[in-house]
Each structure stands twice: as structure tokens, then as C-alpha cells.
Scaffold this active site. Sequence first.
Site, PDB file in Angstrom:
ATOM      1  N   THR A   1       0.804  -4.077  16.203  1.00 32.50           N
ATOM      2  CA  THR A   1       1.537  -2.826  16.404  1.00 32.50           C
ATOM      3  C   THR A   1       0.798  -1.691  15.700  1.00 32.50           C
ATOM      4  O   THR A   1      -0.260  -1.904  15.122  1.00 32.50           O
ATOM      5  CB  THR A   1       2.958  -2.939  15.816  1.00 32.50           C
TER       6      THR A   1
ATOM      7  N   GLU B   1       3.437   1.890  -1.580  1.00 32.13           N
ATOM      8  CA  GLU B   1       3.938   2.167  -2.928  1.00 32.13           C
ATOM      9  C   GLU B   1       2.850   2.572  -3.918  1.00 32.13           C
ATOM     10  O   GLU B   1       3.144   2.867  -5.081  1.00 32.13           O
ATOM     11  CB  GLU B   1       4.690   0.942  -3.464  1.00 32.13           C
TER      12      GLU B   1
ATOM     13  N   VAL C   1      -4.815  -2.795   4.292  1.00 34.68           N
ATOM     14  CA  VAL C   1      -3.905  -2.834   5.438  1.00 34.68           C
ATOM     15  C   VAL C   1      -4.729  -3.258   6.647  1.00 34.68           C
ATOM     16  O   VAL C   1      -5.550  -2.491   7.137  1.00 34.68           O
ATOM     17  CB  VAL C   1      -3.248  -1.455   5.679  1.00 34.68           C
ATOM     18  N   ILE C   2      -4.508  -4.487   7.075  1.00 30.96           N
ATOM     19  CA  ILE C   2      -5.262  -5.036   8.206  1.00 30.96           C
ATOM     20  C   ILE C   2      -4.520  -4.705   9.499  1.00 30.96           C
ATOM     21  O   ILE C   2      -3.301  -4.875   9.594  1.00 30.96           O
ATOM     22  CB  ILE C   2      -5.442  -6.555   8.055  1.00 30.96           C
TER      23      ILE C   2
ATOM     24  N   HIS D   1       1.885  -0.221  13.061  1.00 27.76           N
ATOM     25  CA  HIS D   1       2.391  -0.180  11.694  1.00 27.76           C
ATOM     26  C   HIS D   1       1.285   0.200  10.705  1.00 27.76           C
ATOM     27  O   HIS D   1       1.503   1.006   9.797  1.00 27.76           O
ATOM     28  CB  HIS D   1       2.994  -1.540  11.323  1.00 27.76           C
TER      29      HIS D   1
ATOM     30  N   THR E   1       0.821  -1.213   0.000  1.00 30.15           N
ATOM     31  CA  THR E   1       0.000   0.000   0.000  1.00 30.15           C
ATOM     32  C   THR E   1       0.852   1.258   0.000  1.00 30.15           C
ATOM     33  O   THR E   1       0.504   2.253  -0.638  1.00 30.15           O
ATOM     34  CB  THR E   1      -0.959  -0.029   1.204  1.00 30.15           C
TER      35      THR E   1
ATOM     36  N   ARG F   1     -15.883  -6.503   2.703  1.00 28.70           N
ATOM     37  CA  ARG F   1     -15.836  -5.324   1.844  1.00 28.70           C
ATOM     38  C   ARG F   1     -15.190  -5.605   0.487  1.00 28.70           C
ATOM     39  O   ARG F   1     -15.054  -4.706  -0.336  1.00 28.70           O
ATOM     40  CB  ARG F   1     -15.080  -4.200   2.563  1.00 28.70           C
TER      41      ARG F   1
END
Length: 171
Positions: free
Chosen positions: A95, A67, A90-91, A97, A65, A136
Site C-alpha cells: 500500500t 514517532e 520504512v520498507i 502507507h 519512524t 545500506r
Amino acid sequence: MSSKDKNLSHVDLKSLGDCTSLKVGIVTSEWNDDITSELESGAKALLAKAKLHEDNIIAITVPGTFELALGAKYLISQKSVDAVICIGCVIQGETKHNEYINNASASAIAQLSLISNVPVIYGVLTPNDKQQALDRAGGKHGNKGIEAAYTALRMIQLKKDVHLSKSSIGF
């Protein structure tokens, strides 16, 4: 309204006008590819339904993601696209991140859209878990790739409409 309250994947293409000559790029993250490939398929299906020629849909992949914005910049500068759809997932993990990646990618995509004057659409899922992502990506909450493609077409149309009106607000 959140997507859990409404499925926005059912769109009306009548207001978009003739889309046959449009050129749209799709940049898809390879990370979480079981999700992102479904989102990309949804986006491509909507663009085909809007009668874009298959040759005018330019799809590339990037590692993650983060990039997406640079991939979109490459398409804008090398392929003269009318819009770019950025697709990622992005799951949330153990952390923070995901927060850094989501914030950086959203900001970069927004900046690129403003600087290039080309609609660059943020089609990135930011779910808490894998099931929310699946819901989704063609599940019970529709396919957010369809929504991203529709947004791209609407923004192209808006750009045309505003350009035709030739109104000025001091820029």
C-alpha cells in the site's frame, strides 16, 4: 549521487575539530529493528571514533519512524543535546502507507530542526525491499547510520562556525 553509485560511509573526521565535549542524541525506531539496530551501531561507532564520551551519547528507542520527531523533541528539551540523529527504516509494502510515514516523519524532523535550532538528522532508510535496506545497513552500500552521525557532527561544526562569524542576514 545515489548510494548505489557511491559508498559515503568512509568519512574524514579531521575537519570536525574537537568533539569530546559534544552531546548527541540518537532516537531509533524499533520497527525493522534488525536494520535500525545496525544503523544505530554504525552511528555510535562513528561518534566514538570522533572521541565523544560514551556518557554524551544518549540513545532512546521509539515504536516506529512516525514517532522519531517526538523522541527527538524529548531529547532536545530534556537532555540539552547538540544534535539528534533519527534512525528508522520504512520498507515499501503493498500500500502507500510507507509514503505517508516517510513524508510525515521527514517533515516533522525538518520542522523540529528549524524550530529548535538544533540539528536533527534524518537517518531514515526508505528502501523498496529488505535487501536494499540490508545493503545500506552495513552491506555493500555502507552504513547510513555512519553517514547520519557524520552529518550531525558537521552540522554542529557549521553552527559553531556561523555563530563565530557573527554575520547577519536580517534575522
